[in-house]
Design a protein around this motif. Structure first.
Motif, short mmCIF file in Angstrom:
data_model
loop_
_atom_site.label_atom_id
_atom_site.label_comp_id
_atom_site.label_asym_id
_atom_site.label_seq_id
_atom_site.Cartn_x
_atom_site.Cartn_y
_atom_site.Cartn_z
N ALA A 1 0.84 -1.16 -0.09
CA ALA A 1 0.03 0.13 -0.01
C ALA A 1 0.91 1.32 -0.03
CB ALA A 1 -0.83 -0.09 1.13
N LEU A 2 0.58 2.25 -0.81
CA LEU A 2 1.33 3.44 -0.88
C LEU A 2 0.44 4.74 -0.43
CD1 LEU A 2 3.05 3.17 -4.32
CD2 LEU A 2 3.75 2.82 -2.11
N ASP A 3 -0.90 4.48 -0.24
CA ASP A 3 -1.94 5.60 0.29
C ASP A 3 -1.86 6.51 -0.74
OD1 ASP A 3 -2.10 4.07 2.75
OD2 ASP A 3 -0.66 5.02 3.63
N LEU A 4 -2.02 6.28 -2.08
CA LEU A 4 -2.15 7.36 -3.13
C LEU A 4 -3.44 7.21 -3.77
CD1 LEU A 4 1.69 7.36 -4.67
CD2 LEU A 4 0.29 9.27 -2.98
N VAL A 5 -3.93 8.06 -4.46
CA VAL A 5 -5.10 8.02 -4.84
C VAL A 5 -4.99 8.64 -6.64
CG1 VAL A 5 -7.68 9.00 -5.34
CG2 VAL A 5 -6.66 8.37 -3.01
N PRO A 6 -5.43 7.95 -7.60
CA PRO A 6 -5.81 6.35 -7.40
C PRO A 6 -4.74 5.54 -7.51
CG PRO A 6 -6.00 7.16 -9.73
CD PRO A 6 -5.28 8.27 -8.75
N SER A 7 -4.99 4.44 -6.59
CA SER A 7 -3.81 3.44 -6.58
C SER A 7 -4.39 2.07 -5.94
CB SER A 7 -2.71 3.80 -5.63
OG SER A 7 -2.69 3.87 -4.33
N TRP A 8 -3.88 1.13 -6.33
CA TRP A 8 -4.51 -0.27 -5.83
C TRP A 8 -3.16 -1.23 -5.33
CZ3 TRP A 8 -5.54 2.63 -9.72
CH2 TRP A 8 -7.01 3.39 -10.04
N THR A 9 -3.49 -1.98 -4.46
CA THR A 9 -2.42 -2.83 -4.08
C THR A 9 -2.55 -4.22 -4.60
OG1 THR A 9 -2.22 -1.50 -1.81
CG2 THR A 9 -1.07 -3.86 -1.94
N CYS A 10 -1.61 -4.83 -5.19
CA CYS A 10 -1.68 -6.18 -5.74
C CYS A 10 -0.56 -6.82 -5.44
CB CYS A 10 -2.22 -6.00 -7.31
SG CYS A 10 -2.13 -7.61 -8.08
N PRO A 11 -0.37 -7.74 -4.39
CA PRO A 11 0.93 -8.35 -4.04
C PRO A 11 1.47 -9.26 -5.19
CG PRO A 11 -0.67 -8.31 -2.16
CD PRO A 11 -1.30 -7.95 -3.38
N GLU A 12 0.57 -9.78 -5.79
CA GLU A 12 1.02 -10.80 -7.15
C GLU A 12 1.14 -10.15 -8.37
OE1 GLU A 12 -3.58 -11.53 -6.82
OE2 GLU A 12 -1.96 -10.60 -5.54
N VAL A 13 1.39 -8.50 -8.24
CA VAL A 13 1.35 -7.81 -9.54
C VAL A 13 2.69 -8.43 -10.36
CG1 VAL A 13 2.87 -6.03 -8.61
CG2 VAL A 13 1.23 -5.47 -10.61
N ARG A 14 3.59 -8.83 -9.87
CA ARG A 14 4.69 -9.24 -10.87
C ARG A 14 4.42 -10.39 -11.70
NH1 ARG A 14 10.24 -7.89 -8.81
NH2 ARG A 14 10.02 -6.44 -6.96
N GLN A 15 3.41 -11.41 -11.25
CA GLN A 15 3.10 -12.65 -11.79
C GLN A 15 2.28 -12.19 -12.88
OE1 GLN A 15 4.60 -15.36 -11.55
NE2 GLN A 15 5.84 -14.43 -9.87
N LEU A 16 1.41 -10.92 -12.57
CA LEU A 16 0.14 -10.74 -13.72
C LEU A 16 0.57 -9.67 -14.75
CD1 LEU A 16 -2.85 -10.38 -10.89
CD2 LEU A 16 -2.23 -12.25 -12.34
N MET A 17 1.46 -8.69 -14.39
CA MET A 17 1.83 -7.67 -15.43
C MET A 17 2.12 -7.84 -16.81
SD MET A 17 4.95 -5.83 -13.63
CE MET A 17 6.83 -6.74 -13.56
N GLY A 18 2.60 -9.17 -16.92
CA GLY A 18 2.95 -9.39 -18.29
C GLY A 18 1.93 -9.95 -18.84
N ILE A 19 1.07 -10.56 -18.31
CA ILE A 19 -0.09 -11.06 -18.81
C ILE A 19 -1.09 -9.74 -19.25
CG2 ILE A 19 -2.25 -12.42 -18.58
CD1 ILE A 19 -0.69 -13.89 -16.35
#
Length: 495
Positions: A68-86
């Motif tokens: 979490a970065l507490d910014l707007v708009p932002s979203w937390t996704c712990p598994e983003v490394r595994q998803l961003m290429g897709i």
């Protein structure tokens, strides 16, 4: 826009409207309309937050972060490394449709670079434009650009593959590093054919154990897009790869190769010369005579893996074998520089196993003495340093311990580790800290019939000292020393 389902493999459709321009990892390169991805590799949350704020100021639609970065708009996704290429793959396929390249990937401690390069050469010689991506560069053969990593991050990898397809490439031969696999950099790549070369001690500073290292490599064979797996049956960890294949829900065709046991592709009757190797290759259907210009036993294995991969991509094996004498291989991999009397070989071998293989291979050819000029990299696994020295002592007749890439580590510590608990008294060993001086010494003192192996850096054109990269190329240094043979004024110390 609906960003709620960011944990889904399928990117939310709301991301696919006209204003959306894909994903970006570098706030300095962000263009308005992209979503910025902030990774924990930025080391400190405050830096990640600053980069994210910079991206938003430049027009980012939003920020996705691992924490979490507490910014707007932002979203937390712990598994983003595994998803961003897709996600990036889906975005590119929708926004700029083009016939995707067919991907052939190879993993293993040693051989990745050579196998991927040979695959690209064979396809190019067969009339198909092929991209190659890995340690020695990225691009459509023969036009390669230097690469920062063996396997690029997921966003840049997807962008590059899409660009190569737009430029007319039909195939891409890529190196799948253990780091890249574990960090999800290949996610989104519909890998069709994959090969495994071998596994030996390397990157334990990252993976911790050989078992964890092997498990990372095995992830290549879990891709559900996989149609064919090519496995070196002679390697001790082949079973780990085969087990991963057995758990793949896709129907994967498994083909094995060997130079010493029964396999789908079996090599025998090997003959070595300083001009290369010749051997017989037996398959289930036929037997072939192969004449290769590539030096080394392990290059037989690399060649067979590449031949199988290209054959399985739809090409006739007999025709491919006829192309083998034209192969050049990757720069800095058993690269030969000759003079009238001696043979100098520049190779990337930087692990105990790789150095052992290089030296054992060339021992078969040498008429006089076999030299090993090598060092160990700084800020890396210290445990393999004495193993490198032991590997060289076991095979070579003359050793020169020298510097590799010290990086930020004290070279004295590296040399101390290389000599730890080793008795050099019965061996011909020199310790020459300056790598240029070490190469000059070898060129000056090597005699007729000698083979000199300069190992560790291969294709690299720099030496990193105190965190700064200085221009340095082993091939250029050997050629320069040959031109000025006998001019060295450096002093040397025997161990």
């Amino acid at each position: 826009m609906n960003f709620l389902d960011i944990h889904a493999v399928e990117a939310p459709l709301a991301w696919m409207h006209d204003a959306f321009k894909g994903f970006c990892l570098d706030s300095r390169q962000l263009i308005a309309g992209q979503i910025f991805i902030a990774l924990n590799s930025y080391a400190h949350a405050d830096r990640a937050r600053q980069f994210a704020q910079d991206a938003l100021a430049k027009g980012a639609l939003g920020v996705i972060s691992e924490t979490a970065l507490d910014l707007v708009p932002s979203w937390t996704c712990p598994e983003v490394r595994q998803l961003m290429g897709i996600w990036q793959h889906q975005y590119l396929a929708k926004s700029e449709p083009v016939a995707a390249v067919r991907i052939l990937a190879v993993t293993g401690t040693n051989g990745k670079t050579t196998i991927s390069r040979l695959v690209a050469e064979l396809l190019t010689l067969s009339g198909q434009a092929c991209a190659v991506m890995g340690t020695t560069g990225n691009g459509i053969l023969p036009e390669l650009e230097a690469s920062s990593h063996t396997t690029l991050d997921a966003i840049h990898l997807q962008n590059a593959l899409h660009q190569y397809a737009q430029q007319g490439a039909k195939f891409a031969a890529i190196e799948a590093s253990s780091h890249g696999l574990e960090q999800g950099r290949l996610a989104g790549c519909p890998i069709e054919i994959a090969a495994y070369s071998n596994l030996s001690r390397d990157h334990l500073d990252y993976h911790g154990t050989l078992e964890a290292y092997a498990a990372a490599k095995a992830q290549l064979f879990a891709f559900t897009s996989l149609k064919v797996a090519v496995i070196n049956a002679d390697d001790a960890y082949a079973g780990v790869m085969l087990d991963a294949i057995s758990h793949n829900p896709a129907p994967v065709k498994v083909l094995t190769y060997s130079t010493g046991q029964s396999a789908d592709y079996q090599v025998f009757a090997i003959q070595y010369s300083l001009d290369g190797v010749s051997f017989h290759l037996k398959t289930r259907d036929a037997e072939y005579q192969v004449n290769s210009p590539l030096l080394g036993h392990f290059n037989i294995e690399n060649l067979i893996a590449s031949l199988i991969m290209v054959e399985q991509a739809g090409y006739d094996l007999a025709e491919l074998i006829r192309l083998v004498p034209q192969l050049q291989g990757a720069p800095g991999r058993m690269q030969v520089i000759r003079d009238a009397e001696r043979l100098f070989v520049v190779d990337y071998a930087h692990t105990p196993d790789a150095l052992t293989q290089v030296l054992n291979t060339l021992k078969r050819h040498v008429n006089h003495r076999l030299w090993a000029v090598f060092g160990c990299g700084g800020d890396r696994d210290r445990g393999k340093r004495p193993l490198m020295s032991q590997a060289a002592l076991a095979v070579a007749d003359q050793l020169i311990l020298t510097s590799d890439n010290p990086r930020t580590e004290d070279p004295a510590q590296i040399f101390a580790d290389m000599k730890q608990d080793i008795d050099f008294s019965e061996h011909d060993v020199e310790e020459i800290h300056d790598r240029r001086a070490a190469i000059k010494y070898a060129v000056k003192h090597a005699q007729a019939g000698d083979i000199v192996v300069i190992a560790g850096k291969g294709h690299e054109n720099y030496q990193e000292i105190d965190g700064v990269r200085h221009w340095f190329d082993d091939v250029v240094e050997v050629r320069g020393a040959l031109e000025h043979r006998g001019d060295s004024t450096h002093s040397y110390s025997a161990l």
